[in-house]
Design an enzyme around this catalytic site. Structure first.
Site, PDB file in Angstrom:
ATOM      1  N   SER A 148     -22.586  57.158  28.264  1.00  0.00           N
ATOM      2  CA  SER A 148     -23.254  56.298  27.288  1.00  0.00           C
ATOM      3  C   SER A 148     -24.413  56.814  27.174  1.00  0.00           C
ATOM      4  O   SER A 148     -25.128  57.733  28.065  1.00  0.00           O
ATOM      5  CB  SER A 148     -23.463  54.848  28.038  1.00  0.00           C
ATOM      6  OG  SER A 148     -24.360  54.109  27.102  1.00  0.00           O
ATOM      7  N   TYR A 161     -25.840  49.807  34.985  1.00  0.00           N
ATOM      8  CA  TYR A 161     -24.819  50.389  33.942  1.00  0.00           C
ATOM      9  C   TYR A 161     -25.321  51.815  33.575  1.00  0.00           C
ATOM     10  O   TYR A 161     -24.543  52.723  33.535  1.00  0.00           O
ATOM     11  CB  TYR A 161     -24.717  49.549  32.570  1.00  0.00           C
ATOM     12  CG  TYR A 161     -23.998  50.151  31.358  1.00  0.00           C
ATOM     13  CD1 TYR A 161     -22.888  49.939  31.392  1.00  0.00           C
ATOM     14  CD2 TYR A 161     -24.721  50.752  30.496  1.00  0.00           C
ATOM     15  CE1 TYR A 161     -21.858  50.323  30.452  1.00  0.00           C
ATOM     16  CE2 TYR A 161     -23.945  51.429  29.442  1.00  0.00           C
ATOM     17  CZ  TYR A 161     -22.552  51.213  29.258  1.00  0.00           C
ATOM     18  OH  TYR A 161     -21.678  51.641  28.439  1.00  0.00           O
TER      19      TYR A 161
END
Length: 256
Positions: A148, A161
């Site tokens: 990501s 995350y």
């Protein structure tokens, strides 16, 4: 694409979204796919669509955070597909109870960090570890991990995350460095803002508009955009690409 026909690909997290779109694309390219997901109904629905279109697909329930479950999924690939040529890791815990409580460090919840790393990073390590011997048996193969842009942009929230995805990038480079000379390629894709297949999303119109302004593209992403790149990285056309993580984000990030 060259060299995908007949390949056996395991998708860890293929019930919906990018995973499902990739399963469909790989089947269109002639691959046989095993779709694993904690969302068993979603995995079965995706497999059913592929079979209805004339492709070969199997669905299996599994938990990416459970090493034994991951190994059982790989055993299923061997018994039902006859082996493994490639792996796509795309699963992540994006539930409101996890990512929805991933605040800044002043509000850190250690349980959220543990759960995020257990699924998003350690789970990928489990699946890579389990598939590598199967790939080596066949003289090599390809792994694609989903990262990501959160790994490098420095968001004010979601540090767990972001840390998990930065770890995925390091894991990708490790696998490429350790087993590249033995014929294993390991690369990553880093999605930008991607809408669902239907265009529906839980994100507000204002957030989506801001995301579009931040890209150098005329639209936001679709799961099929990622599916095309993953299929390429798993194909023989990408045989000289190893240890890389590509941003697939409409030009939202510009980096070397």
């Amino acid at each position: 694409m060259r060299g995908l026909t007949g390949k056996r690909i395991v998708i860890c997290g293929g019930a919906t979204g990018i995973g499902a779109a990739t399963a469909v694309r790989l089947a269109e390219e002639g691959c046989r796919v095993l779709i694993g997901d904690v969302n068993v109904a979603g995995a079965e629905e995706t497999a059913g669509r592929i079979i209805a279109a004339g492709g070969t697909a199997l669905a299996a329930g599994f938990d990416l955070s459970d090493e034994a479950s991951v190994r059982t999924l790989m055993d299923r690939a061997v018994s039902d597909l006859g082996g493994v040529n490639g792996l796509f890791n795309v699963g992540a815990d994006l539930s409101p109870g996890t990512i929805g409580h991933d605040g800044d460090l002043s509000a850190m919840d250690a349980a959220v960090w543990r759960r995020t790393l257990e699924v998003n990073l350690i789970g990928y390590a489990h699946s890579c570890r389990a598939v590598i011997p199967l790939l080596l048996e066949r003289g090599g193969g390809a792994i694609v991990n989903t990262s990501s842009n959160a790994a490098f942009v420095g968001e004010p929230l979601r540090p767990a995350y972001a840390a998990s995805k930065a770890g995925v990038n390091a894991l990708t480079r490790h696998v490429a460095s350790r087993w590249g000379k033995k014929g294993i390629r390991c690369n990553g894709v880093s999605p930008g803002m991607v809408l669902s297949e239907t265009g529906m999303t839980h994100m507000s119109e204002e957030f989506l508009a801001a995301g579009l302004v931040g890209t150098r593209s005329t639209r936001l992403g679709r799961p099929s955009d990622l599916a095309a790149v993953v299929a390429f990285l798993l194909s023989d056309d990408a045989e000289w690409i190893n240890g890389q993580t590509w941003s697939i984000d409409g030009g939202g990030s510009l980096r070397d």
